[in-house]
Design an enzyme around this catalytic site. Structure first.
Site, short mmCIF file in Angstrom:
data_model
loop_
_atom_site.label_atom_id
_atom_site.label_comp_id
_atom_site.label_asym_id
_atom_site.label_seq_id
_atom_site.Cartn_x
_atom_site.Cartn_y
_atom_site.Cartn_z
N TYR A 33 0.83 -1.20 0.00
CA TYR A 33 0.00 0.00 0.00
C TYR A 33 0.86 1.25 0.00
O TYR A 33 2.08 1.19 0.20
CB TYR A 33 -0.97 0.00 1.19
CG TYR A 33 -0.34 0.30 2.54
CD1 TYR A 33 0.49 -0.61 3.17
CD2 TYR A 33 -0.56 1.53 3.17
CE1 TYR A 33 1.06 -0.32 4.40
CE2 TYR A 33 0.01 1.82 4.40
CZ TYR A 33 0.81 0.88 5.02
OH TYR A 33 1.39 1.18 6.23
N ARG A 52 8.04 4.01 -4.82
CA ARG A 52 8.15 3.00 -3.76
C ARG A 52 7.14 1.86 -3.98
O ARG A 52 7.43 0.70 -3.73
CB ARG A 52 7.96 3.62 -2.38
CG ARG A 52 8.22 2.62 -1.25
CD ARG A 52 8.22 3.25 0.12
NE ARG A 52 6.93 3.85 0.43
CZ ARG A 52 6.70 4.63 1.46
NH1 ARG A 52 7.69 4.92 2.31
NH2 ARG A 52 5.52 5.16 1.68
N ARG A 101 -8.07 -20.75 -1.96
CA ARG A 101 -6.98 -20.43 -1.05
C ARG A 101 -5.83 -21.41 -1.28
O ARG A 101 -6.05 -22.62 -1.26
CB ARG A 101 -7.45 -20.53 0.40
CG ARG A 101 -6.39 -20.20 1.43
CD ARG A 101 -6.96 -20.19 2.85
NE ARG A 101 -5.92 -19.88 3.83
CZ ARG A 101 -5.14 -20.79 4.42
NH1 ARG A 101 -5.27 -22.06 4.14
NH2 ARG A 101 -4.21 -20.41 5.29
N LYS A 150 6.48 -2.08 1.80
CA LYS A 150 5.32 -1.52 2.52
C LYS A 150 4.12 -2.45 2.38
O LYS A 150 3.22 -2.21 1.57
CB LYS A 150 5.02 -0.11 1.98
CG LYS A 150 4.14 0.72 2.91
CD LYS A 150 4.18 2.18 2.49
CE LYS A 150 3.12 3.02 3.16
NZ LYS A 150 3.30 3.20 4.59
N GLU A 182 12.18 2.06 14.04
CA GLU A 182 11.31 3.16 13.60
C GLU A 182 10.09 3.20 14.50
O GLU A 182 10.01 2.43 15.47
CB GLU A 182 10.93 2.97 12.12
CG GLU A 182 10.30 1.64 11.83
CD GLU A 182 10.14 1.33 10.33
OE1 GLU A 182 10.09 2.25 9.51
OE2 GLU A 182 10.03 0.13 10.02
N LEU A 206 11.21 1.01 6.89
CA LEU A 206 10.62 1.49 5.65
C LEU A 206 11.40 2.72 5.19
O LEU A 206 11.75 3.59 6.01
CB LEU A 206 9.15 1.87 5.89
CG LEU A 206 8.42 2.20 4.59
CD1 LEU A 206 8.15 0.94 3.78
CD2 LEU A 206 7.11 2.92 4.85
#
Ligand code: PLP
Length: 286
Positions: A33, A52, A101, A150, A182, A206
């Site tokens: 995302y 990114r 799945r 991310k 972070e 990140l």
């Protein structure tokens, strides 16, 4: 107000937007995302977020979605359609919904799922918290080893925020092998003797888009930047502490694990960097 959102090529009212129960992000957190902030109705640091996103997709071998080259238009359309002056655009791309799945990745023909929606946040740039600073706790960093990607695996950061809330604080700083990696959803900094210290880039954190911009502005303003890990003990003794993210910009931190940082007052460096970042980003917004 019912928002207009974007799902796989269609603009729809949020109440009509649907994603399959077989979507890989729903079943396996197999998605990435980006969050791009909006100021004055314009996108901030859009190119960085798109770059990114491309990197995250490549690292996970998720095919580029068919609308990849139209993402700027889609962002702009949603901002206009929903009348966002200040807020953000959330974008998620997943490995798609193969219809069952299976741990094995689906074939490359499976359409990646693309979802975008806006969040209206009037007063985002004028956040009163930036004037008083926020309080953090430190917790162990038990996330996976590819934090440079991310992904939507946000359970532990979410638990970290809840631990902070329970302790009467606003956020948690994550610590691994004695060093701060972070924040739950931001990059972290301390200031000591005029030097801005922040962890160097690696797979451990990140690569914040706001971090890159803020460090560039700091260097242009002749501030000294040192990219290296630091400890919580060092942070408590620092002159200032702060964090950066697309939605919080530059946010001062005035307390860590109950100890006041910089006398418990918002520092000059964080305040200046917030001003510069907001000014320059507004000018460059698209
Ligand atoms: N680190 C983590 C773990 C994050 O989740 C985020 C943002 O969501 C950041 C850092 C800051 O990145 P950016 O400045 O690109 O928003």
């Amino acid at each position: 107000m019912t928002r207009t959102v974007y799902v796989n090529g269609e603009y729809l009212p949020e109440t009509e937007a649907k994603v399959s129960i077989f979507d890989r992000a729903f079943l396996m957190a197999d998605g990435v995302y980006e969050v791009t902030s909006v100021l004055d109705g314009k996108l901030i640091d859009f190119d960085g977020h798109r770059a990114r996103l491309e990197r995250s997709l490549n690292e996970l071998d998720i095919p580029k979605p068919p609308e990849f080259d139209d993402l700027l238009d889609i962002h702009r359309n949603l901002v206009a359609e929903n009348g966002v002056e200040e807020g953000m655009v959330y974008l998620q791309v997943t490995r798609g919904a193969p219809g069952d799945r299976d741990f094995v990745f689906p074939s490359k023909e499976t359409r990646p799922t693309v979802v975008l929606f806006t969040q209206n946040k009037p007063g985002l740039a004028d956040n009163p918290q930036a004037k008083v600073g926020i309080k953090v706790i430190s917790i162990e960093d038990i996330r996976w080893g590819r934090r440079d990607i991310k992904t939507v695996q946000l359970l532990y950061p979410s638990m970290g925020k809840m631990m902070a809330k329970k302790a009467g604080c606003d956020d948690a700083w994550l610590v691994e092998d004695g060093f701060v990696t972070e924040g739950t959803s931001n990059n972290t900094y301390i200031v000591k003797d005029g030097k801005i210290i922040t962890r160097n880039l690696s797979n451990d954190i990140l690569h914040g888009i706001t971090r890159a911009a803020v460090l560039k502005f700091a260097r242009e303003a002749q501030m000294e930047v040192v990219e290296r890990p630091f400890t919580i003990a060092e942070a408590k003794e620092a002159d200032e502490a702060f964090f950066t993210s697309a939605s919080a910009f530059v946010m001062p931190v005035i307390e860590i694990d109950g100890a006041a940082v910089g006398g418990g007052k918002v520092g000059k460096v964080a305040t200046r960097l917030r001003e510069i970042y907001l000014d320059e980003s507004r000018k460059a917004g698209i």
